[in-house]
Design an enzyme around this catalytic site. Structure first.
Site, mmCIF file in Angstrom:
data_model
loop_
_atom_site.group_PDB
_atom_site.id
_atom_site.type_symbol
_atom_site.label_atom_id
_atom_site.label_comp_id
_atom_site.label_asym_id
_atom_site.label_seq_id
_atom_site.Cartn_x
_atom_site.Cartn_y
_atom_site.Cartn_z
ATOM 1 C CG ASP A 51 -1.772 1.223 1.326
ATOM 2 O OD1 ASP A 51 -2.505 1.531 0.373
ATOM 3 O OD2 ASP A 51 -1.704 1.899 2.376
ATOM 4 C CD GLU A 123 -3.529 -1.842 -1.331
ATOM 5 O OE1 GLU A 123 -3.971 -0.707 -1.553
ATOM 6 O OE2 GLU A 123 -3.734 -2.457 -0.263
#
Length: 232
Positions: A51, A123
């Site tokens: 992320d 992610e």
């Protein structure tokens, strides 16, 4: 893992755009907590890392592409590009669904199609690439997956490459793009489709995915990345 699964991961690596030196990192990125021996063996920590890596890479791309925009405008673009729905679209284009390692309950409740879970896996894979190949390798993967999405501006849909390509063609008075299935491989439970998109007057662009839809999206994104690169 069986030989077939290993070969499937080879195809997945090609779609992601990174060959792993440590394949265990990719396996971990695909492992839901419901299928992990211990929580630390699931994708969660890689998702946390990915992320942050994604945000930094996209912020870098935006600063390069839009040197005259304000911080607020860049922030709005960043938020649209890194949101979970966009990450889920990327995961679909990569065809991660058949490779996800899920517990029986999660698999039976449609875990391979859950948008939030697909976004998490995207992610996590980016985080795995960062650990495996470093920041440059991770940014290359992000650029490959997200660059075409930057071609959209204003109220355009940042998630749907096919819609953006349709609008791109219409704005130039061109016929609608045509999508041709060039090949299908893999077993029934984990197929891989190869698609080419044609726009009159331009070279076709290829795309691959675990479904025709995701392969078409990948082809459209590849076309936009190539032909709209002067504007992104």
């Amino acid at each position: 893992m069986t030989r077939g699964r290993e070969e499937g991961l080879g195809a997945l690596q090609k779609r992601v755009g990174h060959g792993f030196a440590d394949l265990a990192l990719l396996r971990q990125a695909l492992t839901h907590v419901s299928a992990a021996p211990a929580r630390r063996d699931s994708y969660e920590r890689l998702e946390f890392l990915g992320d942050r890596v994604l945000g930094l890479a996209v912020a870098h791309m935006l600063c390069e592409a839009f040197p005259d925009e304000s911080e607020g405008e860049l922030s709005r673009r960043l938020a649209a590009l890194v949101r979970k729905e966009t990450c889920a679209e990327v995961a679909e284009e990569w065809g991660v669904g058949p490779h996800m390692r899920l517990g029986e309950g999660e698999a039976q409740t449609g875990g391979r199609q859950k948008r939030a879970l697909l976004g998490d896996i995207c992610e996590a894979i980016i985080g795995a690439v960062f650990l495996d190949g470093g920041a440059v390798a991770a940014e290359e993967v992000v650029r490959g997956a997200f660059r075409a999405r930057m071609a959209a501006s204003g109220g355009a849909d940042l998630r749907d490459a096919k819609t953006r390509l349709q609008e791109w063609a219409q704005a130039r008075g061109l016929a609608a793009p045509r999508y041709l299935v060039m090949g299908r491989s893999g077993p029934d439970h984990a197929p891989s489709f190869e698609v080419a998109v044609e726009v009159k007057g331009f070279e076709p662009a290829p795309g691959a995915g675990a479904s025709k839809r995701s392969a078409e999206q990948a082809a459209a994104a590849a076309f936009l990345a190539r032909e709209a690169k002067d504007r992104i």
